[in-house]
Design a protein around this motif. Structure first.
Motif, PDB file in Angstrom:
ATOM      1  N   GLU A   1       3.827   0.369  -7.510  1.00 23.67           N
ATOM      2  CA  GLU A   1       3.236   0.745  -6.163  1.00 23.67           C
ATOM      3  C   GLU A   1       4.285   1.691  -5.490  1.00 23.67           C
ATOM      4  O   GLU A   1       3.875   2.132  -4.440  1.00 23.67           O
ATOM      5  N   SER A   2       5.481   1.898  -6.017  1.00 20.70           N
ATOM      6  CA  SER A   2       6.289   2.775  -5.464  1.00 20.70           C
ATOM      7  C   SER A   2       5.764   4.375  -5.383  1.00 20.70           C
ATOM      8  O   SER A   2       6.055   4.969  -4.428  1.00 20.70           O
ATOM      9  N   PHE A   3       4.942   4.442  -6.395  1.00 21.36           N
ATOM     10  CA  PHE A   3       4.306   5.976  -6.554  1.00 21.36           C
ATOM     11  C   PHE A   3       3.570   6.370  -5.312  1.00 21.36           C
ATOM     12  O   PHE A   3       3.750   7.220  -4.531  1.00 21.36           O
ATOM     13  N   PRO A   4       2.484   5.362  -4.824  1.00 20.67           N
ATOM     14  CA  PRO A   4       1.672   5.826  -3.895  1.00 20.67           C
ATOM     15  C   PRO A   4       2.477   5.739  -2.544  1.00 20.67           C
ATOM     16  O   PRO A   4       2.286   6.312  -1.500  1.00 20.67           O
TER      17      PRO A   4
ATOM     18  N   HIS B   1      11.197  -3.730  -5.911  1.00 21.48           N
ATOM     19  CA  HIS B   1       9.793  -3.769  -5.664  1.00 21.48           C
ATOM     20  C   HIS B   1       9.418  -3.442  -4.206  1.00 21.48           C
ATOM     21  O   HIS B   1      10.160  -3.558  -3.473  1.00 21.48           O
ATOM     22  N   TYR B   2       8.346  -3.167  -3.973  1.00 26.01           N
ATOM     23  CA  TYR B   2       7.794  -2.874  -2.498  1.00 26.01           C
ATOM     24  C   TYR B   2       6.569  -3.794  -2.332  1.00 26.01           C
ATOM     25  O   TYR B   2       5.459  -3.259  -2.063  1.00 26.01           O
ATOM     26  N   ARG B   3       6.576  -5.171  -2.291  1.00 23.95           N
ATOM     27  CA  ARG B   3       5.573  -6.111  -2.561  1.00 23.95           C
ATOM     28  C   ARG B   3       6.018  -7.267  -1.486  1.00 23.95           C
ATOM     29  O   ARG B   3       7.002  -7.400  -1.391  1.00 23.95           O
ATOM     30  N   LYS B   4       4.775  -7.940  -1.019  1.00 25.71           N
ATOM     31  CA  LYS B   4       4.907  -9.217  -0.193  1.00 25.71           C
ATOM     32  C   LYS B   4       5.594 -10.267  -0.802  1.00 25.71           C
ATOM     33  O   LYS B   4       6.232 -11.026  -0.241  1.00 25.71           O
TER      34      LYS B   4
ATOM     35  N   GLY C   1      -2.980   5.029 -12.168  1.00 25.50           N
ATOM     36  CA  GLY C   1      -3.170   5.584 -10.791  1.00 25.50           C
ATOM     37  C   GLY C   1      -4.711   5.606 -10.450  1.00 25.50           C
ATOM     38  O   GLY C   1      -5.685   5.324 -11.204  1.00 25.50           O
ATOM     39  N   ASP C   2      -5.238   6.196  -9.382  1.00 22.38           N
ATOM     40  CA  ASP C   2      -6.578   5.948  -8.932  1.00 22.38           C
ATOM     41  C   ASP C   2      -7.175   7.207  -9.594  1.00 22.38           C
ATOM     42  O   ASP C   2      -6.842   8.364  -9.565  1.00 22.38           O
ATOM     43  N   ASP C   3      -8.277   6.794 -10.043  1.00 23.78           N
ATOM     44  CA  ASP C   3      -9.194   7.720 -10.654  1.00 23.78           C
ATOM     45  C   ASP C   3     -10.703   7.460 -10.459  1.00 23.78           C
ATOM     46  O   ASP C   3     -11.325   6.590 -11.200  1.00 23.78           O
ATOM     47  N   PRO C   4     -11.143   7.971  -9.538  1.00 24.55           N
ATOM     48  CA  PRO C   4     -12.291   7.481  -9.035  1.00 24.55           C
ATOM     49  C   PRO C   4     -13.806   7.819 -10.043  1.00 24.55           C
ATOM     50  O   PRO C   4     -14.504   6.966 -10.218  1.00 24.55           O
TER      51      PRO C   4
END
Lengths: 356, 234
Positions: A119-122, A52-55, B119-122
């Motif tokens: 969260e790793s995608f973005p 994970h990439y989280r706090k 994912g983001d979808d505005p």
């Protein structure tokens, strides 16, 4: 006789100290190494770390933590649960884990999957919409690197390789690689197509409802001309001396975890009744060693499993209580599960050695 | 609006005899949700055709194991098979289907938009009347009904009860085409749930789950009241 494997999973959550205050992230990592050492002393077969990439989770570089554990242990297998393959580079993943396999004298293993958080995608510049293609392509390259070098490969999402050797080499059958699935039939069929063992991740609901997916996997293996391969289950839990004690310790941390998620995302928070329902007949393995052993054995029988990994403790449960639950799991739960399963007729077998 | 549940019962009595309703159903999407709906529909006596994103062969084994009795097909074949089609593809992929794919068909939008997965979808995020209004926009010649989106796939399987049983869990249906909504409500009834007419498509936001792992369940009366409450706020 089916070889049974029992492991532990962790995301290296930031835990709290005796005063209820969060400890430092670097201390969490050192504590985790300690927890794995304890796991080995009580005979647990594997220790598996997430990504994970989280706090709140310190598991962003599992191979480093596993290597630290490797140098302080002899026998316990060192794996991931899961490696988010879509946003990783297969060549780098290979080098990290082949090197781990070397320093640990052959104890590395992988579960590749998506995980429930993305969260790793973005973070690494990938589009969630490409998830399926990314996974398929990267799994293809990874499997080739593991099974047969040099590799010639091309795809859409990374540069191609031609007659490529990637170091260090591994012995045949090393780094057994499982595919983690959450219940998508497509993922199950894909695991069979690649000839990789299946790890079911079930964090809610009755485990028995995955029986059709187990059947799908077995039939897909046959269809693809693959040998019988092992099936495992990853679930959450906590073990204490008595059922009441386990519930008392685990519930506030479970509630806290879900209350945060609820506030952040606008959910309704879970109730104690819902938690109890999961403990009673769902996918929370919380209770005394006898209770937990019986629940694990029942799930393993219902789903023809030869592997069970417990994510030990949900939420910020302190380090010393995590150690206590590991000790009970290793010393009492696992032997009892083996006993319970030995007492019942075997429906089928899976090979003891898993080809990577 | 507890009257909504009564109105439905009267509707059933006065509408075309439910026994001669066309019991064919099409499902686009053979993932965990699509196959679960297929299974439920087969159990309720429907003749089901189901498709994935590729050729029928790709999903043949999956359908055989997880939805035995349904036939694996292509999306075009599924659309030809039935008047009512369930859209059960991942939300971030529905735009891959051509805009005229479901012309003239009752299209049950069973999709939910969840940012961590899709994912983001505005466009979907901004849709005040709920995500189904965007789906209707993408398929303008389809008769879109928002329904079957309220429960997790395993809940759908575990909480269904036979027609006529009291205190069943309710599932809402929102749509601008009233006849389409009525037909979907009869499907819901057969699948094992008390149907609630949630009004026009723009009321669909009232049916959207909050995303928590365990979806809330309601009786018909509770759901009717909830829909009134949520739509009055808008």
């Amino acid at each position: 006789m089916k070889t049974l494997e029992f492991g532990l999973d962790t995301f290296l959550p930031v835990t709290v100290d005796a005063a209820g205050l969060p400890i430092r992230g670097d201390q969490v990592i050192r504590n985790t190494v300690q927890e794995a050492i304890v796991a080995e002393t009580v005979g647990i077969d594997s220790f598996n770390i997430g990504e994970h990439y989280r706090k709140e989770f310190m598991d962003s570089a599992s191979h480093v933590v596993l290597a630290a554990i490797a140098s302080r242990t002899e026998r316990i297998r060192l794996g991931t649960a899961v490696t988010v393959l879509s946003t990783q580079d297969p060549v780098r993943l290979y080098t990290d884990f082949a090197t781990l396999d070397a320093v640990s004298n052959g104890r590395a293993q992988l579960i590749v999957g998506r995980g429930s958080l993305t969260e790793s995608f973005p973070l690494f510049g990938f589009d969630l919409a490409d998830y399926e293609e990314l996974f398929e392509e990267k799994l293809d390259l990874l499997v080739r690197l593991l099974r047969e070098q040099p590799v010639t490969w091309s795809g859409n999402f990374r540069s191609s390789v031609t007659d490529q050797f990637v170091s260090p080499p591994i012995a045949e059958g090393h780094i057994p690689t499982w595919v983690g699935v959450g219940g998508s039939p497509q993922s199950v069929v894909r695991a069979a197509r690649f000839g990789l063992p299946l790890m079911l991740a079930v964090i809610a609901g009755k485990p028995e409802r995955f029986a059709p997916y187990v059947e799908l996997y077995k039939r897909a293996l046959q269809q693809y001309g693959q040998p019988e391969l092992p099936i495992g289950l990853h679930s959450l839990g906590f073990v204490a001396e008595t059922d009441d004690e386990a519930l008392e310790i685990q519930w506030p941390y479970y509630k806290e975890q879900f209350d945060w998620a609820a506030r952040e995302r606008g959910w309704r928070p879970p109730t104690y009744e819902q938690f109890l329902a999961e403990v009673d007949h769902g996918s929370m393995y919380v209770g005394s060693p006898e209770t937990v052993a019986n629940r694990i054995a029942a799930a393993m029988q219902a789903l023809s499993l030869s592997r069970f990994d417990l994510l030990y403790a949900v939420g910020r449960i302190p380090h010393d209580q995590r150690i206590a639950t590991i000790e009970l799991y290793g010393r009492e739960v696992i032997p009892r599960v083996r006993e319970l399963l030995a007492a019942t007729p075997e429906a089928d077998h899976a090979p003891a050695v898993v080809r990577s | 609006m507890a009257a909504a549940a009564t109105a439905f019962a009267e509707d059933v009595a006065s509408a075309a005899n439910p026994e001669v309703d066309d019991l064919r159903l099409g499902i686009v999407g053979a993932g965990k949700f699509g196959t679960t709906v297929a299974r439920a529909a087969i159990a309720a006596g429907y003749d089901v055709a189901i498709s994935g994103s590729g050729p029928a062969d790709d999903i043949a084994l999956t359908v055989d194991v997880l939805a035995a009795g349904a036939h694996a097909a292509t999306t075009d074949e599924v659309v030809r098979h039935a008047d009512i089609i369930v859209l059960a593809v991942p939300t971030h992929r529905f735009r891959e289907l051509p805009g005229d794919q479901f012309a003239g068909k009752i299209l049950i939008d069973a999709m939910n938009y969840w940012q961590p997965v899709d994912g983001d979808d505005p466009e979907l995020t901004a849709a005040l009347g709920g995500t189904s209004t965007i789906v209707q926009g993408h398929f303008p010649t389809a008769r879109v009904v928002k329904s079957l989106n309220q429960l997790g796939y395993h809940q759908l399987e575990e909480t269904q009860r036979p027609m006529g049983e009291p205190d069943r869990i309710a599932i809402g249906a929102a749509g601008d085409d009233r006849l389409a909504v009525r037909r979907v409500m009869r499907l819901l009834d057969r699948l094992g749930f008390d149907p609630v007419d949630a009004g026009p498509l723009k009321n669909g936001s009232a049916l959207e789950p909050d995303g928590s792992p365990i979806a809330a369940t309601y009786s018909a009366e509770q759901l009717s009241e909830l829909v009134s409450l949520r739509t009055a706020r808008n």
